[in-house]
Write a protein that holds these residues in place. Structure first.
Motif, PDB file in Angstrom:
ATOM      1  N   SER A 137       1.249  -1.478   0.535  1.00  0.00           N
ATOM      2  CA  SER A 137      -0.104   0.056  -0.106  1.00  0.00           C
ATOM      3  C   SER A 137       0.824   1.041  -0.219  1.00  0.00           C
ATOM      4  O   SER A 137       0.515   2.446  -0.224  1.00  0.00           O
ATOM      5  CB  SER A 137      -1.178  -0.011   1.296  1.00  0.00           C
ATOM      6  OG  SER A 137      -0.397   0.065   2.420  1.00  0.00           O
ATOM      7  N   TYR A 138       2.163   1.261   0.486  1.00  0.00           N
ATOM      8  CA  TYR A 138       2.926   2.464   0.092  1.00  0.00           C
ATOM      9  C   TYR A 138       2.989   2.840  -0.956  1.00  0.00           C
ATOM     10  O   TYR A 138       3.696   3.525  -1.015  1.00  0.00           O
ATOM     11  CB  TYR A 138       4.583   2.235   0.680  1.00  0.00           C
ATOM     12  CG  TYR A 138       5.210   0.877   0.913  1.00  0.00           C
ATOM     13  CD1 TYR A 138       5.768   0.930  -0.247  1.00  0.00           C
ATOM     14  CD2 TYR A 138       5.130   0.006   1.850  1.00  0.00           C
ATOM     15  CE1 TYR A 138       6.208  -0.101  -0.187  1.00  0.00           C
ATOM     16  CE2 TYR A 138       5.990  -1.098   1.273  1.00  0.00           C
ATOM     17  CZ  TYR A 138       6.942  -0.577   0.634  1.00  0.00           C
ATOM     18  OH  TYR A 138       7.609  -2.107   0.106  1.00  0.00           O
ATOM     19  N   ASP A 139       2.948   1.974  -1.985  1.00  0.00           N
ATOM     20  CA  ASP A 139       3.308   2.875  -3.670  1.00  0.00           C
ATOM     21  C   ASP A 139       1.930   3.722  -3.883  1.00  0.00           C
ATOM     22  O   ASP A 139       1.583   4.552  -4.667  1.00  0.00           O
ATOM     23  CB  ASP A 139       3.260   1.246  -4.813  1.00  0.00           C
ATOM     24  CG  ASP A 139       3.939   0.443  -4.601  1.00  0.00           C
ATOM     25  OD1 ASP A 139       4.762   0.300  -3.732  1.00  0.00           O
ATOM     26  OD2 ASP A 139       3.359  -0.719  -5.224  1.00  0.00           O
ATOM     27  N   ILE A 140       1.033   3.999  -2.542  1.00  0.00           N
ATOM     28  CA  ILE A 140       0.005   5.059  -3.137  1.00  0.00           C
ATOM     29  C   ILE A 140       0.408   6.044  -1.668  1.00  0.00           C
ATOM     30  O   ILE A 140       0.451   5.884  -0.416  1.00  0.00           O
ATOM     31  CB  ILE A 140      -1.276   4.517  -3.213  1.00  0.00           C
ATOM     32  CG1 ILE A 140      -1.285   3.452  -4.059  1.00  0.00           C
ATOM     33  CG2 ILE A 140      -2.168   5.522  -3.370  1.00  0.00           C
ATOM     34  CD1 ILE A 140      -2.677   2.737  -3.570  1.00  0.00           C
ATOM     35  N   ARG A 141       1.298   7.287  -2.040  1.00  0.00           N
ATOM     36  CA  ARG A 141       1.214   8.322  -1.543  1.00  0.00           C
ATOM     37  C   ARG A 141      -0.037   8.834  -1.289  1.00  0.00           C
ATOM     38  O   ARG A 141      -0.531   9.984  -2.239  1.00  0.00           O
ATOM     39  CB  ARG A 141       2.192   9.085  -1.668  1.00  0.00           C
ATOM     40  CG  ARG A 141       2.853   9.679  -0.934  1.00  0.00           C
ATOM     41  CD  ARG A 141       3.879  11.352  -1.555  1.00  0.00           C
ATOM     42  NE  ARG A 141       4.420  12.116  -1.128  1.00  0.00           N
ATOM     43  CZ  ARG A 141       5.532  12.995  -0.792  1.00  0.00           C
ATOM     44  NH1 ARG A 141       5.606  13.413  -2.549  1.00  0.00           N
ATOM     45  NH2 ARG A 141       5.412  14.042   0.197  1.00  0.00           N
ATOM     46  N   LEU A 142      -0.594   9.057  -0.273  1.00  0.00           N
ATOM     47  CA  LEU A 142      -2.285   9.781   0.643  1.00  0.00           C
ATOM     48  C   LEU A 142      -1.561  11.309   1.068  1.00  0.00           C
ATOM     49  O   LEU A 142      -1.066  11.240   2.152  1.00  0.00           O
ATOM     50  CB  LEU A 142      -3.004   9.059   1.281  1.00  0.00           C
ATOM     51  CG  LEU A 142      -3.188   7.363   0.780  1.00  0.00           C
ATOM     52  CD1 LEU A 142      -3.587   6.579   1.524  1.00  0.00           C
ATOM     53  CD2 LEU A 142      -4.324   8.076  -0.441  1.00  0.00           C
ATOM     54  N   ARG A 143      -1.844  11.727  -0.179  1.00  0.00           N
ATOM     55  CA  ARG A 143      -1.786  13.303   0.094  1.00  0.00           C
ATOM     56  C   ARG A 143      -3.298  14.308   0.399  1.00  0.00           C
ATOM     57  O   ARG A 143      -3.060  15.669   0.627  1.00  0.00           O
ATOM     58  CB  ARG A 143      -1.314  13.950  -0.395  1.00  0.00           C
ATOM     59  CG  ARG A 143       0.178  13.322  -0.857  1.00  0.00           C
ATOM     60  CD  ARG A 143       1.404  13.867  -0.157  1.00  0.00           C
ATOM     61  NE  ARG A 143       1.441  15.791   0.037  1.00  0.00           N
ATOM     62  CZ  ARG A 143       2.479  16.087  -0.468  1.00  0.00           C
ATOM     63  NH1 ARG A 143       3.190  15.184  -1.790  1.00  0.00           N
ATOM     64  NH2 ARG A 143       2.881  17.278  -0.641  1.00  0.00           N
ATOM     65  N   CYS A 144      -4.331  13.233   0.725  1.00  0.00           N
ATOM     66  CA  CYS A 144      -5.979  14.247   0.873  1.00  0.00           C
ATOM     67  C   CYS A 144      -5.920  14.291   2.499  1.00  0.00           C
ATOM     68  O   CYS A 144      -6.395  13.896   2.901  1.00  0.00           O
ATOM     69  CB  CYS A 144      -6.604  13.372   0.328  1.00  0.00           C
ATOM     70  SG  CYS A 144      -6.723  11.164   0.039  1.00  0.00           S
TER      71      CYS A 144
END
Length: 323
Positions: A292-299
């Motif tokens: 899941s850390y392949d997605i960098r959530l910035r919201c």
């Protein structure tokens, strides 16, 4: 009052993010949130990218590459306004700090209706939004792109079913996602079951609260299995997460939180909406080879836009008391 203790802590939390480290994130998908700023005239949408003035950029080896401070240093009014449009002469500093190019696009994807909207970065204005009503300087501002309301459908609601990406091409597969339909089951380990894409989604919830009769069930854990009963994903609520309510209705709200399907091009199926982290729905690939850390959530929930007039009005009516 409880508010007296919470407000200073929240302000300190926001200010603690005035320094950002931007590293080698080319292998990650940076996903942002589209915020509706409705306490402004005119109202507008805002995509927050940075908080504060001191931006440190690192190279792929972790070495300090560049430091930008501040982004717009010479305001003559001592930062009295809640919102500023960033002057053109400081635009490049913002883009460099954000790792964004004028040739990029801002993609707004509504996954509920499978609609994608694209906006050239070169055509978007950069704004600085004040984070609170206290005496301030640049570090109390949030920087990002603004969209006018008429740039999206009139009835558009970005709060629950929208992801934003900035880059050359959209990463979104644009294959309609599935809203999971939960059925209550009798199982020693799980409370609910949903089925989609040939997979079985089991979860357990916190259930009804003995002290709050209106409490709506929230997710505590999720297990995804294939048709051979093999576990493909096992996710449990941790201290880093907040749980989200199940899809459905309570007496006051309609929830559309848990979705699954092919969200991204050239990547496995995802599932999300069970937990949130810093205000972002946690997105998990249903494939252990895609962490899941392949997605960098910035919201994240560090987007804050306070109405100073409302704040002062509440203070005068003793709804908010100062020390």
């Amino acid at each position: 009052m409880i508010i007296l203790k919470i407000v200073p802590v929240c302000l300190m939390f926001i200010l603690s993010y005035s320094v950002y480290a931007i590293g080698n994130t080319q292998e990650q998908l940076a996903i942002f949130k589209l915020n509706l700023v409705d306490d402004s005239e005119p109202k507008f949408y805002f995509v927050k990218l940075l908080q504060g003035s001191h931006i440190v950029i690192y190279d792929k080896d972790g070495n300090k590459k560049q430091s930008i401070q501040p982004i717009f240093p010479d305001l003559e009014d001592d930062y009295k306004k809640n919102k500023y449009q960033l002057p053109q002469k400081y635009r490049q500093s913002f883009l460099t700090a954000s790792g964004i190019s004028e040739t990029d696009n801002l993609f707004v994807y509504n996954y509920e209706y499978n609609k994608l909207y694209s906006f050239p970065i070169s055509k978007l204005e950069v704004f600085a939004i004040k984070s609170d009503c206290l005496p301030t300087d640049e570090k109390n501002y949030q920087f990002g792109f603004g969209l006018e309301l008429n740039q999206l459908p009139q009835d558009y609601d970005p709060n629950d079913t929208t992801f934003v990406y900035i880059g050359k091409e959209s990463p979104f597969a644009q294959e309609q996602l599935t809203l999971l339909n939960w059925q209550k089951i009798s199982d020693k380990e799980h409370n609910y079951l949903a089925q989609a894409h040939g997979l079985h989604y089991y979860l357990w919830t916190s259930g009804k609260s003995s002290w709050d009769p209106d409490y709506y069930p929230k997710c505590e854990g999720l297990v995804v299995k294939n048709d051979k009963n093999k576990i493909l994903l096992d996710e449990v609520l941790t201290q880093a997460y907040s749980s989200l309510p199940l899809n459905g209705k309570d007496k006051d709200h309609e929830y559309k939180k848990q979705w699954t399907g092919k969200l991204f091009k050239n990547k496995p199926l995802v599932v999300f909406g069970f937990f949130s982290r810093m205000g972002c729905p946690v997105i998990d690939f249903i494939d252990s080879s895609f962490p899941s850390y392949d997605i960098r959530l910035r919201c994240d929930s560090r987007f804050v836009y306070y109405s100073c007039k409302l704040f002062l009005k509440m203070a005068k009516t003793n709804k908010i008391k100062r020390r």
